[in-house]
Design an enzyme around this catalytic site. Structure first.
Site, PDB file in Angstrom:
ATOM      1  N   LYS A   7      24.429 -57.246  10.050  1.00 54.87           N
ATOM      2  CA  LYS A   7      23.026 -57.664  10.088  1.00 54.87           C
ATOM      3  C   LYS A   7      22.356 -57.399   8.750  1.00 54.87           C
ATOM      4  O   LYS A   7      21.632 -58.265   8.222  1.00 54.87           O
ATOM      5  CB  LYS A   7      22.285 -56.884  11.187  1.00 54.87           C
ATOM      6  CG  LYS A   7      20.767 -57.099  11.186  1.00 54.87           C
ATOM      7  CD  LYS A   7      20.099 -56.292  12.290  1.00 54.87           C
ATOM      8  CE  LYS A   7      19.765 -54.885  11.871  1.00 54.87           C
ATOM      9  NZ  LYS A   7      18.470 -54.779  11.187  1.00 54.87           N
ATOM     10  N   ASN A   8      22.588 -56.212   8.186  1.00 53.61           N
ATOM     11  CA  ASN A   8      21.886 -55.819   6.971  1.00 53.61           C
ATOM     12  C   ASN A   8      22.434 -56.489   5.714  1.00 53.61           C
ATOM     13  O   ASN A   8      21.897 -56.287   4.619  1.00 53.61           O
ATOM     14  CB  ASN A   8      21.915 -54.296   6.814  1.00 53.61           C
ATOM     15  CG  ASN A   8      21.044 -53.612   7.851  1.00 53.61           C
ATOM     16  OD1 ASN A   8      20.126 -54.216   8.404  1.00 53.61           O
ATOM     17  ND2 ASN A   8      21.343 -52.354   8.142  1.00 53.61           N
ATOM     18  N   CYS A  68      10.920 -51.764  13.571  1.00 50.98           N
ATOM     19  CA  CYS A  68      11.086 -50.556  14.378  1.00 50.98           C
ATOM     20  C   CYS A  68      10.058 -49.492  14.025  1.00 50.98           C
ATOM     21  O   CYS A  68       9.638 -49.370  12.873  1.00 50.98           O
ATOM     22  CB  CYS A  68      12.482 -49.959  14.167  1.00 50.98           C
ATOM     23  SG  CYS A  68      13.784 -50.802  15.060  1.00 50.98           S
ATOM     24  N   ARG A 112       8.069 -47.046   5.998  1.00 48.28           N
ATOM     25  CA  ARG A 112       8.948 -47.661   5.009  1.00 48.28           C
ATOM     26  C   ARG A 112       8.070 -48.549   4.125  1.00 48.28           C
ATOM     27  O   ARG A 112       8.049 -49.756   4.265  1.00 48.28           O
ATOM     28  CB  ARG A 112      10.051 -48.471   5.707  1.00 48.28           C
ATOM     29  CG  ARG A 112      11.038 -47.580   6.457  1.00 48.28           C
ATOM     30  CD  ARG A 112      12.223 -48.340   6.975  1.00 48.28           C
ATOM     31  NE  ARG A 112      11.929 -48.961   8.256  1.00 48.28           N
ATOM     32  CZ  ARG A 112      12.863 -49.507   9.048  1.00 48.28           C
ATOM     33  NH1 ARG A 112      14.116 -49.497   8.687  1.00 48.28           N
ATOM     34  NH2 ARG A 112      12.526 -50.058  10.184  1.00 48.28           N
ATOM     35  N   VAL A 116       6.148 -50.778   1.296  1.00 51.89           N
ATOM     36  CA  VAL A 116       6.620 -51.852   0.412  1.00 51.89           C
ATOM     37  C   VAL A 116       6.076 -51.689  -1.002  1.00 51.89           C
ATOM     38  O   VAL A 116       6.255 -52.578  -1.829  1.00 51.89           O
ATOM     39  CB  VAL A 116       6.224 -53.234   0.973  1.00 51.89           C
ATOM     40  CG1 VAL A 116       6.887 -53.483   2.320  1.00 51.89           C
ATOM     41  CG2 VAL A 116       4.706 -53.363   1.076  1.00 51.89           C
ATOM     42  N   ASP A 126      21.416 -44.662  10.066  1.00 53.59           N
ATOM     43  CA  ASP A 126      21.638 -45.626  11.144  1.00 53.59           C
ATOM     44  C   ASP A 126      22.751 -45.215  12.097  1.00 53.59           C
ATOM     45  O   ASP A 126      22.968 -45.877  13.116  1.00 53.59           O
ATOM     46  CB  ASP A 126      21.955 -47.008  10.557  1.00 53.59           C
ATOM     47  CG  ASP A 126      20.703 -47.778  10.166  1.00 53.59           C
ATOM     48  OD1 ASP A 126      19.593 -47.293  10.450  1.00 53.59           O
ATOM     49  OD2 ASP A 126      20.836 -48.864   9.571  1.00 53.59           O
ATOM     50  N   ILE A 143      15.798 -39.170   6.194  1.00 54.53           N
ATOM     51  CA  ILE A 143      15.367 -40.502   5.753  1.00 54.53           C
ATOM     52  C   ILE A 143      14.070 -40.929   6.438  1.00 54.53           C
ATOM     53  O   ILE A 143      13.092 -41.300   5.771  1.00 54.53           O
ATOM     54  CB  ILE A 143      16.472 -41.544   6.004  1.00 54.53           C
ATOM     55  CG1 ILE A 143      17.795 -41.087   5.383  1.00 54.53           C
ATOM     56  CG2 ILE A 143      16.045 -42.901   5.442  1.00 54.53           C
ATOM     57  CD1 ILE A 143      17.769 -40.924   3.884  1.00 54.53           C
ATOM     58  N   ARG A 172      18.553 -56.893  18.702  1.00 51.27           N
ATOM     59  CA  ARG A 172      18.169 -57.112  17.307  1.00 51.27           C
ATOM     60  C   ARG A 172      19.332 -56.844  16.365  1.00 51.27           C
ATOM     61  O   ARG A 172      19.383 -57.417  15.272  1.00 51.27           O
ATOM     62  CB  ARG A 172      16.997 -56.205  16.919  1.00 51.27           C
ATOM     63  CG  ARG A 172      15.646 -56.613  17.495  1.00 51.27           C
ATOM     64  CD  ARG A 172      14.542 -55.742  16.933  1.00 51.27           C
ATOM     65  NE  ARG A 172      14.642 -55.703  15.478  1.00 51.27           N
ATOM     66  CZ  ARG A 172      14.576 -54.599  14.748  1.00 51.27           C
ATOM     67  NH1 ARG A 172      14.406 -53.418  15.325  1.00 51.27           N
ATOM     68  NH2 ARG A 172      14.668 -54.658  13.429  1.00 51.27           N
TER      69      ARG A 172
END
Length: 423
Positions: free
Chosen positions: A22-23, A119, A124, A126, A311, A333, A403
């Site tokens: 996915k990433n 999520c 996070r 920008v 993750d 994180i 997702r």
């Protein structure tokens, strides 16, 4: 709203195919916006986030279609892109939509991208993306929830720059890679993220004609080119799906071969599984794991790649919770990434949270219950817990799972798990 019903207590055996990452797929779909020629991506996973990204780029006027013969193949043609905008309605459910900013700006000289959602695992920001693109000459304003970016008057391209981010940022590194590929001159990225997905994106951009060196290290050098062309690229295997299945087998017991799994992308996780007592072997295009009985709990600390991935924190915590001994898990994180703990406690886990540290006392068994997924990886950890719980476990709000995992319940059922999706 769909749920998963799991009747635990079965070991896992057989072979499972690991899907594309996915990433990696999400930034690579955005990278296709950098050219007016067709780009074909293979091994694209069937995920809700991918469907959202395809909807987002189609909304811009891009042709993006899955093959009817091979659904994991997607062809994108941005030759007729007419609206360089990512609206809130499509962005709010997926943070990765910020990856449209760099390509749109670099190719069209302007972009209007909503501040992202996604999520609820923590902040996070920008701001690193904005600062980096500003260093490349972009004018960016944030108004009414949107990032409005454009070239300065008189400029037709971004310009190369030295960019050092305050923190290691995966999506920031990806945005800069894409934008710098069409910039004028040389761009140096310091403190760059080293994740395999970034290396895969760089490999795709190089196929498109980009000039990139140093990907996979902390310092990446990009010499901008005038234009990029189409290509065919295969998305790298998903290391987080791989790690999730490894933890599922380690917890439930069994003998499973993971086809397409890349052990070299999961060194930190595999080392911990071996220390816990699992037997993990690997070869070209596969990983095999064998486990029996309760393993030994392992303490770990999440950090940027190549360290232990955030993750994988929740999934390994599920294993620790039914392992022998006491362990500690330190999350460095994201500040809200222990939301799965309360749901695991409902199943019988003994976990205490002390700031950024979870202290887990392994128990001999879980007891099935109804639990609720709070985010993508938390949902995967609850699936693992349900596989080993006595009785029936029902997991609600599994749209989080969809997702990021391609038909997870079908893959587990193929390995012998008693699991079904309930509409």
């Amino acid at each position: 709203m769909d749920k998963l019903r799991i009747r635990g207590g079965r070991s896992l055996a057989g072979t499972v195919d690991i899907s594309g990452a996915k990433n990696a797929a999400l930034p690579e779909l955005c990278a296709a916006l950098l050219t007016a020629e067709a780009v074909t991506l293979k091994n694209v996973p069937r995920l809700q986030d991918v469907a959202t990204m395809l909807k987002l780029i189609r909304n811009m006027g891009v042709a993006a279609d899955r093959s009817l013969i091979e659904p994991s193949t997607v062809t994108i043609n941005a030759g007729e892109l007419n609206s360089p905008e990512a609206p809130y309605e499509l962005v709010k459910t997926m943070r990765a939509s910020v990856l449209a900013l760099g390509p749109l700006l670099a190719r069209f000289g302007k972009a209007r991208v909503s501040l992202p959602g996604g999520c609820a695992i923590g902040s996070r920001p920008v701001d690193q993306h904005i600062r980096g693109l500003q260093a490349m000459g972009a004018e960016i304003a944030v108004e009414h929830g949107y990032m409005l970016a454009k070239f300065p008057a008189g400029r037709s391209r971004l310009k190369g720059a030295n960019i050092t981010t305050d923190m290691v940022t995966v999506t920031g590194t990806e945005n800069f890679l894409m934008a710098a590929s069409l910039a004028e001159g040389e761009t140096i990225l310091e403190n760059a993220a080293q994740e395999p997905e970034i290396g895969d994106l760089a490999a795709m951009l190089i196929k498109m004609g980009a000039n990139i060196e140093g990907h996979g290290t902390r310092r990446i050098r990009i010499n901008g080119v005038d234009r990029l062309h189409g290509c065919t690229h295969q998305v790298v295997a998903d290391r987080i799906e791989t790690g999730t299945f490894l933890c599922a087998v380690a917890a439930a017991g069994g003998d499973v071969i993971l086809k397409h799994g890349r052990a070299d992308h999961l060194d930190a996780v595999i080392d911990k599984l071996r220390e816990a007592g699992a037997t993990v072997t690997a070869g070209d295009g596969f990983i095999r794991i064998r486990a029996q009985g309760r393993l030994k709990a392992q303490s770990f600390r999440t950090t940027e790649y190549p360290g232990f991935p955030t993750d994988m924190q929740a999934q390994f915590m599920a294993l620790n919770a039914i392992a022998q001994g006491t362990s500690t898990v330190t999350e460095t994180i994201f500040e809200n990434r222990f939301m799965h703990v309360n749901e695991m406690v409902r199943l019988g886990a003994k976990i205490q949270i002390e700031g950024k540290v979870a202290v887990i006392e392994g128990v001999e068994k879980f007891s099935g219950a109804t639990v609720m997924a709070t985010d993508l990886r938390a949902s995967a950890s609850l699936v693992i817990a349900g596989l080993v719980a006595q009785g029936e476990t029902v997991i609600d709000r599994i749209y989080h799972l969809d997702r990021g995992y391609d038909r997870m319940e079908a893959k587990l059922r193929g390995l012998g798990a008693d699991i079904e999706r309930v509409k």
